[in-house]
Design a protein around this motif. Structure first.
Motif, PDB file in Angstrom:
ATOM      1  N   UNK A  95      -9.871  12.386 -10.610  1.00 38.41           N
ATOM      2  CA  UNK A  95      -9.967  10.826 -10.713  1.00 38.41           C
ATOM      3  C   UNK A  95      -9.579  10.331  -9.353  1.00 38.41           C
ATOM      4  N   UNK A  96     -10.246   9.387  -8.756  1.00 37.87           N
ATOM      5  CA  UNK A  96     -10.149   9.131  -7.561  1.00 37.87           C
ATOM      6  C   UNK A  96      -9.205   7.645  -7.717  1.00 37.87           C
ATOM      7  N   UNK A  97      -8.605   7.519  -6.621  1.00 38.36           N
ATOM      8  CA  UNK A  97      -7.511   6.032  -6.530  1.00 38.36           C
ATOM      9  C   UNK A  97      -8.787   4.948  -6.557  1.00 38.36           C
ATOM     10  N   UNK A  98      -8.120   3.739  -7.127  1.00 36.40           N
ATOM     11  CA  UNK A  98      -8.847   2.479  -6.993  1.00 36.40           C
ATOM     12  C   UNK A  98      -8.771   2.057  -5.688  1.00 36.40           C
ATOM     13  N   UNK A  99     -10.010   1.487  -5.149  1.00 35.03           N
ATOM     14  CA  UNK A  99      -9.917   1.056  -3.528  1.00 35.03           C
ATOM     15  C   UNK A  99      -8.863   0.086  -3.130  1.00 35.03           C
ATOM     16  N   UNK A 100      -8.293  -0.730  -4.199  1.00 32.17           N
ATOM     17  CA  UNK A 100      -7.310  -1.525  -4.010  1.00 32.17           C
ATOM     18  C   UNK A 100      -5.852  -0.958  -3.752  1.00 32.17           C
ATOM     19  N   UNK A 101      -5.616   0.290  -4.498  1.00 28.77           N
ATOM     20  CA  UNK A 101      -4.438   0.998  -4.148  1.00 28.77           C
ATOM     21  C   UNK A 101      -4.375   1.629  -2.868  1.00 28.77           C
ATOM     22  N   UNK A 102      -5.687   2.160  -2.199  1.00 24.75           N
ATOM     23  CA  UNK A 102      -5.627   2.374  -0.927  1.00 24.75           C
ATOM     24  C   UNK A 102      -5.546   1.477  -0.163  1.00 24.75           C
ATOM     25  N   UNK A 103      -5.988   0.363  -0.310  1.00 21.79           N
ATOM     26  CA  UNK A 103      -5.898  -0.857   0.710  1.00 21.79           C
ATOM     27  C   UNK A 103      -4.139  -1.252   0.679  1.00 21.79           C
ATOM     28  N   UNK A 104      -3.814  -1.058  -0.527  1.00 19.13           N
ATOM     29  CA  UNK A 104      -2.236  -1.356  -0.515  1.00 19.13           C
ATOM     30  C   UNK A 104      -1.344  -0.351   0.290  1.00 19.13           C
ATOM     31  N   UNK A 105      -1.766   0.843   0.165  1.00 17.94           N
ATOM     32  CA  UNK A 105      -1.149   2.023   1.039  1.00 17.94           C
ATOM     33  C   UNK A 105      -1.290   1.835   2.519  1.00 17.94           C
ATOM     34  N   UNK A 106      -2.699   1.441   2.822  1.00 17.67           N
ATOM     35  CA  UNK A 106      -3.012   0.946   4.358  1.00 17.67           C
ATOM     36  C   UNK A 106      -2.192  -0.063   4.767  1.00 17.67           C
ATOM     37  N   UNK A 107      -1.809  -1.205   3.805  1.00 19.44           N
ATOM     38  CA  UNK A 107      -1.154  -2.519   4.078  1.00 19.44           C
ATOM     39  C   UNK A 107       0.410  -1.699   4.608  1.00 19.44           C
ATOM     40  N   UNK A 108       0.763  -1.208   3.739  1.00 19.08           N
ATOM     41  CA  UNK A 108       2.312  -0.837   4.087  1.00 19.08           C
ATOM     42  C   UNK A 108       2.340  -0.108   4.995  1.00 19.08           C
ATOM     43  N   UNK A 109       1.484   0.931   5.515  1.00 15.45           N
ATOM     44  CA  UNK A 109       1.612   1.748   6.640  1.00 15.45           C
ATOM     45  C   UNK A 109       1.316   0.793   7.842  1.00 15.45           C
ATOM     46  N   UNK A 110       0.369  -0.007   7.822  1.00 14.66           N
ATOM     47  CA  UNK A 110       0.221  -1.239   9.001  1.00 14.66           C
ATOM     48  C   UNK A 110       1.406  -1.913   9.330  1.00 14.66           C
ATOM     49  N   UNK A 111       2.103  -2.257   8.103  1.00 17.26           N
ATOM     50  CA  UNK A 111       3.334  -2.922   8.230  1.00 17.26           C
ATOM     51  C   UNK A 111       4.267  -2.327   8.898  1.00 17.26           C
ATOM     52  N   UNK A 112       4.690  -1.047   8.318  1.00 17.85           N
ATOM     53  CA  UNK A 112       5.608  -0.334   9.047  1.00 17.85           C
ATOM     54  C   UNK A 112       5.520   0.090  10.397  1.00 17.85           C
ATOM     55  N   UNK A 113       4.077  -0.065  11.076  1.00 18.25           N
ATOM     56  CA  UNK A 113       3.529   0.386  12.459  1.00 18.25           C
ATOM     57  C   UNK A 113       3.706  -0.949  13.274  1.00 18.25           C
ATOM     58  N   UNK A 114       3.874  -2.218  12.427  1.00 19.95           N
ATOM     59  CA  UNK A 114       3.818  -3.579  13.066  1.00 19.95           C
ATOM     60  C   UNK A 114       2.214  -3.724  13.628  1.00 19.95           C
ATOM     61  N   UNK A 115       1.347  -3.189  12.929  1.00 19.02           N
ATOM     62  CA  UNK A 115      -0.009  -3.331  12.907  1.00 19.02           C
ATOM     63  C   UNK A 115      -0.734  -4.659  12.363  1.00 19.02           C
ATOM     64  N   UNK A 116      -0.222  -5.784  13.026  1.00 20.29           N
ATOM     65  CA  UNK A 116      -0.789  -6.904  12.620  1.00 20.29           C
ATOM     66  C   UNK A 116      -2.246  -7.097  12.543  1.00 20.29           C
ATOM     67  N   UNK A 117      -3.071  -6.570  13.301  1.00 14.68           N
ATOM     68  CA  UNK A 117      -4.479  -6.605  13.458  1.00 14.68           C
ATOM     69  C   UNK A 117      -5.134  -6.058  12.024  1.00 14.68           C
TER      70      UNK A 117
END
Length: 130
Positions: A1-23
């Motif tokens: 079963x695949x992840x819901x797209x919003x779970x993937x977006x959430x993970x991308x957001x935390x990764x971006x936050x950790x890198x300081x990737x505001x864009x």
């Protein structure tokens, strides 16, 4: 079963936050995002729009001397709502904080429209950011 797209977006957001990737965060959020920080400290309050939230982040990193970290432990989401369980750590001078928080997300059309935070020890968070 695949992840819901919003779970993937959430993970991308935390990764971006950790890198300081505001864009990347701008791509994941509505421009008029509403952000709610609990408690009674200098970061507590309601913020509207990416610029206000990014200013909050700037203040957060200044206060914690760049040490603030958010370690994601679990994520859950559907089309409209998401939750992340997150361990938050930081230091300020000779003080340290290590708490768990629930991050609540509301989505509109696949973008974060609203964010709330709930700490397991709000008095400790308030004292740390006093």
């Amino acid at each position: 079963m695949s992840e819901h797209p919003n779970v993937m977006r959430m993970r991308e957001g935390y990764e971006a936050f950790g890198k300081g990737d505001l864009d990347r965060l701008r791509d994941l959020w509505r421009p008029d995002i509403r952000w709610h920080e609990p408690g009674g400290n200098q970061l507590s309050g309601h913020y509207t729009g990416t610029d206000e939230v990014f200013d909050l982040f700037r203040r957060l990193f200044e206060l914690t001397e760049g040490s603030f970290r958010a370690e994601v432990r679990a994520t859950f989401a559907d089309d409209t709502d998401g939750v992340a369980v997150v361990r938050l750590t930081a230091h300020r001078g000779d003080r340290d904080i290590d708490v768990v928080a629930a991050h609540l997300f509301r989505y509109e059309d696949g973008l974060v429209a609203e964010f709330w935070e709930a700490h397991t020890d709000q008095p400790a968070v308030d004292a740390f950011y006093a």
